[in-house]
Design an enzyme around this catalytic site. Structure first.
Site, mmCIF file in Angstrom:
data_model
loop_
_atom_site.group_PDB
_atom_site.id
_atom_site.type_symbol
_atom_site.label_atom_id
_atom_site.label_comp_id
_atom_site.label_asym_id
_atom_site.label_seq_id
_atom_site.Cartn_x
_atom_site.Cartn_y
_atom_site.Cartn_z
ATOM 1 N N HIS A 23 20.611 -38.235 64.717
ATOM 2 C CA HIS A 23 20.907 -39.370 63.847
ATOM 3 C C HIS A 23 22.360 -39.827 63.973
ATOM 4 O O HIS A 23 23.271 -39.035 64.195
ATOM 5 C CB HIS A 23 20.604 -39.005 62.396
ATOM 6 C CG HIS A 23 21.344 -37.788 61.912
ATOM 7 N ND1 HIS A 23 22.610 -37.852 61.376
ATOM 8 C CD2 HIS A 23 20.999 -36.475 61.890
ATOM 9 C CE1 HIS A 23 23.009 -36.638 61.035
ATOM 10 N NE2 HIS A 23 22.048 -35.783 61.339
ATOM 11 N N ASP A 24 22.569 -41.118 63.864
ATOM 12 C CA ASP A 24 23.894 -41.732 63.791
ATOM 13 C C ASP A 24 24.717 -41.573 65.067
ATOM 14 O O ASP A 24 25.936 -41.719 65.047
ATOM 15 C CB ASP A 24 24.687 -41.176 62.600
ATOM 16 C CG ASP A 24 23.961 -41.349 61.281
ATOM 17 O OD1 ASP A 24 23.965 -42.470 60.743
ATOM 18 O OD2 ASP A 24 23.368 -40.358 60.790
ATOM 19 N N GLY B 188 24.309 -34.994 65.458
ATOM 20 C CA GLY B 188 24.543 -36.196 64.676
ATOM 21 C C GLY B 188 25.971 -36.688 64.710
ATOM 22 O O GLY B 188 26.921 -35.921 64.888
#
Length: 264
Positions: free
Chosen positions: A119-120, A137
């Site tokens: 994520h991200d 992440g």
């Protein structure tokens, strides 16, 4: 161009020139651009925006929930892919973890089989990630960087432009622009061959080399070396390296280390 076995969410927007293969699942309000190709058994989950001429390989999953124990599935986040990305078999790219956020890829990236973007993550343009690279992440990668197969990266670090990173390496600190990295958090020098191939002039390469020596081979600690380097004017490319090193993430900067083959 949509195979009859594909399952397409009614909210999905698919350009009529896109090619959707057998048993593909598009589950959510995805936007799939012109001349994209999604191969058999791939899954596009949730809010995914896919630029033109992007290829999603067999059994890849784009837009799945973050592997974050605190994440709430109702959080509205997504994945944005630029133009001309090639995402090969079994790649996983997870959506962002905070409301309104996106995991993002620029244009022309090539992710080989089994690579993982948590994520991200943010990738620039024209990066190559070889098989089974694992990015945790909140990692930022610049552009024109090559990452060897099986390399792994801790969350919240930065990787610069025009880097080359050895396969099976393990990194928990920032890797500056133009550098070659290997083993565990170690810089082995500059990506000299890559800079030459990317059209950097001999003058530019010489200035970058001089900056690298000033920052990492002067005998000063990094903050002292940055202060010393700031005492003079530098060409643009060398200044980019200085600015990257002068503003590290909380994880710090990989360093050049001397020692025998048995060191860590």
């Amino acid at each position: 161009m949509i195979h009859p076995t594909a399952l397409i969410h009614p909210a999905a927007e698919i350009d009529p020139t896109a090619d959707i293969g057998p048993y593909v699942i598009v589950d959510g309000p995805a936007k799939i651009g012109p001349n994209c190709r999604i191969e058999a058994h791939a899954q596009i989950v949730g809010r995914v925006e896919m630029g033109a001429k992007t290829v999603i390989g067999r059994a890849a999953i784009i837009g799945g929930d973050p592997q974050d124990l605190g994440f709430k599935p109702e959080t509205e986040t997504g994945v944005i892919l630029g133009v001309g990305n090639v995402i090969r078999e079994h790649v996983t790219i997870h959506r962002a973890s905070k409301a309104g956020g996106f995991t993002r890829l620029g244009d022309g990236n090539f992710l080989m089989a089994g690579a993982h973007l948590a994520h991200d993550v943010v990738l620039g343009d024209k990066n190559i990630l070889a098989n089974a690279c694992l990015l945790a992440g909140h990692i930022t990668v610049g552009s024109n960087t090559f990452i060897g197969g099986g390399a792994v990266f801790h969350q919240f670090i930065r990787i610069g432009d025009y880097c080359v990173i050895q396969g099976n390496g393990s990194f928990g600190k920032d890797i500056p622009h133009f550098c070659a990295a290997h083993r565990i958090n170690r810089l082995m020098g500059l990506n000299v061959i890559g800079l030459r191939r990317q059209g950097f002039s001999s003058e530019q390469r010489a200035a970058i080399k001089e900056m690298f020596k000033c920052l990492f081979l002067s005998g000063e600690n990094l903050s002292q070396a940055v202060a010393t380097a700031r005492q003079q004017e530098w060409p643009v490319a060398a200044q980019r390296l200085l600015d990257f090193v002068a503003m590290p993430s909380k994880r710090g900067i990989c360093a050049v280390r001397q020692g025998g083959a048995g060191e860590e």
